[in-house]
Design a protein around this motif. Structure first.
Motif, short mmCIF file in Angstrom:
data_model
loop_
_atom_site.label_atom_id
_atom_site.label_comp_id
_atom_site.label_asym_id
_atom_site.label_seq_id
_atom_site.Cartn_x
_atom_site.Cartn_y
_atom_site.Cartn_z
N LEU A 97 36.18 28.71 -21.08
CA LEU A 97 35.57 27.39 -21.28
C LEU A 97 36.32 26.37 -20.42
N GLU A 137 31.74 22.63 -20.39
CA GLU A 137 31.44 21.84 -21.60
C GLU A 137 31.73 20.37 -21.35
N HIS A 171 30.41 17.45 -29.65
CA HIS A 171 30.28 16.53 -28.50
C HIS A 171 28.85 16.01 -28.37
N GLN A 198 29.31 26.42 -29.50
CA GLN A 198 30.34 26.12 -30.51
C GLN A 198 29.75 25.19 -31.55
N ARG A 217 36.81 17.22 -37.80
CA ARG A 217 35.73 18.21 -37.79
C ARG A 217 35.83 19.03 -39.08
N GLU A 246 34.25 25.89 -33.97
CA GLU A 246 35.42 25.28 -33.34
C GLU A 246 35.70 23.99 -34.09
MG MG Z 1 34.31 22.67 -27.78
#
Ligand code: MG
Ligand code: DHB
Length: 658
Positions: A97, A137, A171, A198, A217, A246
């Motif tokens: 990633l 990402e 995100h 994710q 999160r 994640e």
């Molecule tokens: Mg991520």
């Protein structure tokens, strides 16, 4: 659906994380770089351990600040990347990633998509030589690239088979409403160019997005993002790779690793089911895209591509229709048990006798049923040990719970006894699933009919939750029991802030109350406070938490007067409260005097009015009696600080008295 979890979600060493992930049933993991760098295991050891555990190593991450940099820095980045590609070869990981650049102040960066595409193409070309794929990402706080559409546009124009994109729900969904693109646009990305997905949930907070992401999160179902909606879009692209958690979370990083892994797995099982339902509902409506009633051939093709993820579902349950009973555990023959029995009698409960074969007795008031379980150990203060929900089909509900990784409670039942289904909640409270009240026949004279004396029922149960398991409890009650979490509230207490989380069924006219007001069949309140510890076995630390059972009656003032005549120890309410109440509501003086005279509390909402009072506490248990007038829908939250303060003072006095 292939399930995954990033090692950063879990506490402990890399080895502990891998073992816990495998034990919880994950298909694969993302290796977070810090976990590898700090591990004493060699990359070969990690590869062998994962293979032994049957765990795929699906992703290596993160690789930072590759793009938008000056040429010299880019060449250094490629050297750095090549070292990681060789490492990945030793680990047996084929995807890395790469997150969008967060520019350091003062450095000579270039904001140019053409340059970024070129630099990513160069990286992908290098990766190809090592059999590695690059998943790009967009970090929500990336300096130049901070949304998934922009990241995809660059990947598309870089046009290299070893370059794709990584979709991370945090995100994407954290930027909704602040300029981020709608997640439905994901469906425009070809599934084979989505290299990784994710997932993380989060509570809606207004704070900077980096800190929100790095600390708050939570697992799917524990926050407020529409993750089934997101995953439906991802599924429609034809993506069928890992769906990997994640979650950067301060609590999970320090909680028990095996529990967290199970909680995580439960969240993915829940998400998979919800996504399947979301997709099915959309295709049933035939309005997934353009409002057409009949799906177009393209929609059908998309729907079948969505099957690539092979989403599985669970046994379906309706929300519970009521609280069947509550159980309090209290050692036989102790002073506390005597006090508890006195309290129940003073509240108007009648003893219905002992169980035929177990040291358990039943007390009822109308439809409110409280079981006193005398199997508690001596020296352990009384505590709420079980709650029971009314369900339509107990076997199906229990099967669903077990598929969601709830622990079944083994029961020892004699012949002719009702076999009750039960599972353990995260705080160890037993949760029974009941279809009726036939179990009452096993008590006393075997009369299972409700008490005639007025109508009363359990209105709500309030459970204290250890902070380590709070999010887990929210997901447990929503996924297993189909309760809906409301927005949480902070309540002040002299000992600190208490977070109050209501979980309840929908307002329904199936359960219409006085004057046809809408009612809810189940209300549960979970309280979180830092002094409620996970290792405090219920009832052993009597000072660490208090929990209660609230009984609803039809005429609270009359009921309170009768309780007072029977000598019930009410929680005394300070005079200042009544002065404030009068200032806020301008109550009729006679009514106010009645409240004051009986230590009653009062509240009002958009629907109606609320009257309630509390008893003194025995062990960690106290009782509340409530009356909901004209569909009042709250819990008297403005009065909660008063209760906490009076209880705190009583506890301090008890401690001083030794
Ligand atoms: Mg991520
Ligand atoms: O917080 C971060 O820096 C970070 C790193 C890697 C990720 O995949 C991510 O989503 C966030």
């Amino acid at each position: 659906m292939r399930t995954g979890i990033a090692t950063v979600c879990l506490s402990g060493t890399l080895e502990e994380k891998l073992r816990a992930a495998a034990k919880a049933g994950f298909d694969g993991v993302e290796i977070f770089e810090t976990d590898l760098v700090t591990s004493s295991l060699s990359p070969e050891d990690v590869r062998l351990l994962a293979a032994d555990l049957g765990l795929g190593l699906d992703l290596y991450q993160p690789f930072r600040d590759l793009d938008s940099v000056p040429d010299e820095r880019y060449r250094a980045n490629l050297r750095r990347a090549e070292a990681k590609f060789r490492l990945m070869g030793r680990l047996g990981i084929d995807t890395i990633l790469v997150c969008s650049t967060v520019a350091a102040a003062g450095a000579a960066y270039t904001d140019d998509d053409g340059l970024r595409a070129e630099q990513l193409h160069g990286l992908a070309e290098l990766a190809a030589g090592h059999g590695v794929k690059v998943a790009y990402e967009a970090l929500a706080w990336g300096t130049y690239v901070n949304d998934y559409e922009h990241a995809w546009k660059i990947v598309e124009s870089a046009d290299h088979p070893n370059l794709g994109t990584c979709l991370d729900t945090f995100h994407i969904l954290s930027r909704l409403g602040t300029g981020g693109p709608d997640p439905s646009g994901i469906e425009a990305i070809p599934g084979e160019k989505v290299f990784f997905v994710q997932v993380a949930d989060a509570p809606k907070l207004s704070m900077d997005v980096l800190n929100w992401s790095r600390h708050y999160r939570v697992f799917p179902g524990e926050g407020q993002f529409d993750l089934p909606g997101f995953l439906g879009h991802a599924a429609r692209t034809g993506y069928n790779g890992p769906v990997s958690l994640e979650v950067f979370n301060d609590t999970f990083r320090q909680a028990d690793v095996e529990r967290t892994a199970v909680d995580a797995m439960r969240s993915l099982i829940w998400l998979e089911e919800r996504t399947a339902k979301t997709l099915a509902a959309a295709s049933a409506r035939g309005t997934a895209h353009d409002g057409a009633v009949e799906p177009t051939p393209a929609q059908l093709a998309q729907a079948s591509r969505a099957n690539a993820m092979r989403l599985t579902t669970l046994p379906q349950v309706a929300p519970p229709a009521g609280l069947n009973f509550a159980e309090v555990k209290s050692a036989a023959g102790t002073e506390a048990t005597g006090a508890l029995e006195r309290l129940l009698a003073q509240l108007g409960f009648a003893p219905r006798g002992d169980h035929r074969t177990k040291p358990v007795s039943l007390w009822t008031l109308g439809e409110a049923r409280i079981v006193l379980n005398h199997q508690g150990a001596a020296g352990v203060a009384p505590a709420i040990s079980a709650l029971a929900f009314d369900v339509a089909d107990a076997v199906t509900a229990a099967a669903r719970a077990v598929q969601l990784k709830a622990q079944p409670v083994p029961r020892t039942s004699q012949a002719n006894e009702e076999i009750l289904q039960a599972v353990r909640a995260p705080d160890a409270t037993e949760v029974f699933l009941c279809e009726d009240t036939r179990w009452m026949q096993e008590f006393g004279d075997g009369d299972a009919s409700p008490q005639p004396a007025g109508s009363a029922r359990i209105d709500h149960i309030n459970l204290a939750q250890p902070w380590q398991h709070f999010d887990e409890a929210v997901l447990f009650y929503s996924s297993v029991l189909a309760l809906t979490p409301e927005a949480s509230q902070d309540v002040s207490s002299p000992a600190g802030l208490v977070r109050s989380q209501v979980m309840q069924t929908a307002l329904s006219d199936n359960a219409a109350g006085d004057g046809g007001a809408l009612r809810r069949s189940v209300r549960l309140a979970l309280n979180l406070a830092p002094w409620i510890q996970a290792d405090s076995v219920k009832g052993t630390l009597r000072d660490t938490f208090q929990e209660h059972i609230a009984i609803e009656v039809d005429d609270l003032i009359a009921h309170a007067a009768a309780c007072r005549r029977r000598g019930l120890p009410f929680l005394p309410i300070p005079e200042n409260y009544y002065e404030d109440l009068d200032a806020r509501f301008g109550l009729d003086p006679e009514f106010l005097a009645a409240l004051r005279g009986l230590d009653l509390l009062y509240d009002r909402d958009a629907h109606g009015e609320f009257l309630h009072f509390y008893t003194a506490t025995v062990g960690s248990v106290f009782f509340e009696v409530v009356q909901r007038i004209a569909g009042y829908d709250g819990f008297g939250a403005p009065n909660a600080p008063v209760r906490h303060a009076v209880q705190f003072a009583a506890q301090s006095a008890a401690r001083r008295a030794g």
